[in-house]
Design a protein around this motif. Structure first.
Motif, PDB file in Angstrom:
ATOM      1  N   ASP A  21      24.280   9.628 -70.407  1.00 39.49           N
ATOM      2  CA  ASP A  21      23.512  10.057 -71.570  1.00 39.49           C
ATOM      3  C   ASP A  21      22.527  11.175 -71.233  1.00 39.49           C
ATOM      4  O   ASP A  21      22.166  11.966 -72.097  1.00 39.49           O
ATOM      5  N   LYS A  22      22.094  11.237 -69.983  1.00 37.24           N
ATOM      6  CA  LYS A  22      21.144  12.270 -69.555  1.00 37.24           C
ATOM      7  C   LYS A  22      21.840  13.497 -68.969  1.00 37.24           C
ATOM      8  O   LYS A  22      21.190  14.494 -68.679  1.00 37.24           O
ATOM      9  N   GLN A  48      28.049  16.514 -70.798  1.00 35.95           N
ATOM     10  CA  GLN A  48      28.386  16.155 -72.181  1.00 35.95           C
ATOM     11  C   GLN A  48      28.886  17.374 -72.954  1.00 35.95           C
ATOM     12  O   GLN A  48      29.843  17.267 -73.733  1.00 35.95           O
TER      13      GLN A  48
END
Length: 113
Positions: A41-42, A47
């Motif tokens: 997620d970080k 991403q």
């Protein structure tokens, strides 16, 4: 590229992220590139790559969290197809034990130590 699938650990930044970037964007990329990191997620750049390249799959994986191995093996198996699942380190191939036992994995990594 000859490989149908590639797994890269530690790819939230640095050389791991660059390996992933090069793999997904090369002329003949692998069908599946799996990028792993402790905190997906970080991992914003990772991403963004996954949004741009459909062959990139991100899996949460901390290489010293042995209890997570069954989940990681399952997720990798789904991404590449269970029949394609292989592990290799210095000529000693070993897939981590689905029961979560780290002994076989430690043995495989210690082979060339």
């Amino acid at each position: 590229m000859l490989a149908q699938s590639v797994l890269v650990t530690g790819c939230s930044r640095g050389i791991g992220l660059e390996f992933v970037r090069q793999l997904v964007s090369c002329d003949k990329p692998p069908a599946v590139v799996i990028g792993t990191c402790r905190n997906p997620d970080k991992a914003e750049e990772l991403q963004q790559l996954a949004k741009k390249y459909s062959n990139l799959k991100i899996i949460k994986f901390d290489v010293v969290d042995y209890a997570s191995l069954p989940r990681v093996v399952e997720e990798v198996g789904r991404a590449v197809g269970r029949d394609s699942l292989r592990g290799n380190k210095a000529g000693h191939g070993q897939v981590p034990s689905p029961d979560g036992s780290a002994a076989l994995s430690r043995q495989a990594f210690a082979t060339s130590g």
